[in-house]
Design an enzyme around this catalytic site. Structure first.
Site, PDB file in Angstrom:
ATOM      1  N   HIS A 142       0.845  -1.178   0.000  1.00 14.09           N
ATOM      2  CA  HIS A 142       0.000   0.000   0.000  1.00 14.09           C
ATOM      3  C   HIS A 142       0.882   1.230   0.000  1.00 14.09           C
ATOM      4  O   HIS A 142       2.074   1.158   0.281  1.00 14.09           O
ATOM      5  CB  HIS A 142      -0.926   0.018   1.222  1.00 14.09           C
ATOM      6  CG  HIS A 142      -0.185   0.003   2.517  1.00 14.09           C
ATOM      7  ND1 HIS A 142       0.353  -1.155   3.059  1.00 14.09           N
ATOM      8  CD2 HIS A 142       0.139   1.010   3.369  1.00 14.09           C
ATOM      9  CE1 HIS A 142       0.969  -0.854   4.198  1.00 14.09           C
ATOM     10  NE2 HIS A 142       0.848   0.442   4.405  1.00 14.09           N
ATOM     11  N   ALA A 143       0.285   2.347  -0.352  1.00 15.49           N
ATOM     12  CA  ALA A 143       0.967   3.639  -0.318  1.00 15.49           C
ATOM     13  C   ALA A 143       0.020   4.636   0.333  1.00 15.49           C
ATOM     14  O   ALA A 143      -1.111   4.300   0.696  1.00 15.49           O
ATOM     15  CB  ALA A 143       1.352   4.074  -1.733  1.00 15.49           C
TER      16      ALA A 143
END
Length: 135
Positions: free
Chosen positions: A54-55
């Protein structure tokens, strides 16, 4: 859904691509995950055989979303305690609250070695969805 990959980048792309295709994240979201991995390492490998790439929301998240890829032969993410990774949950959250809530919801699953093993060895998408419906 059950695919062999050559490296961690291909594995992450496999997990993120459905979210891009559905318009839940912009294509740059994948590049943001790669950049963070290069900067701080495999921060999203959460346990033995499990990753949740994820970011940050501002890196291209349009809607909160989750996508799953299972890598049949496993892949190295350069996380010695947790490689190889077989199960990859790509996560996109519009805000930090959603991010925490999604991880909390899945944490029970991550702690259940038997369930993780069942997912890893499931024969079809239907089988995986049946397992996930318990959580």
């Amino acid at each position: 859904m059950f695919i062999r990959v050559n490296d961690w980048q291909q594995a992450v792309a496999l997990a993120v691509e459905p979210m891009i295709a559905r318009g839940e994240v912009e294509p740059r979201y994948l590049n943001a995950i790669y950049a963070m991995h290069r900067e701080i390492g495999p921060y999203y490998v959460l346990g033995e055989g499990i990753a949740m790439p994820h970011a940050r929301p501002e890196e291209g998240v349009i809607n909160t979303a989750l996508s799953l890829a299972i890598v049949s032969e496993g892949v190295s993410f350069n996380s010695p305690d947790n490689d190889p990774v077989y199960i990859i949950f790509a996560l996109a959250a519009k805000d930090s609250h959603s991010h925490i809530a999604m991880i909390a919801s899945l944490s029970q699953l991550f702690c259940e070695e038997e369930i993780v093993e069942k997912m890893r060895n499931a024969g079809s998408k239907k089988d995986v969805l049946k397992i996930l419906s318990q959580f």
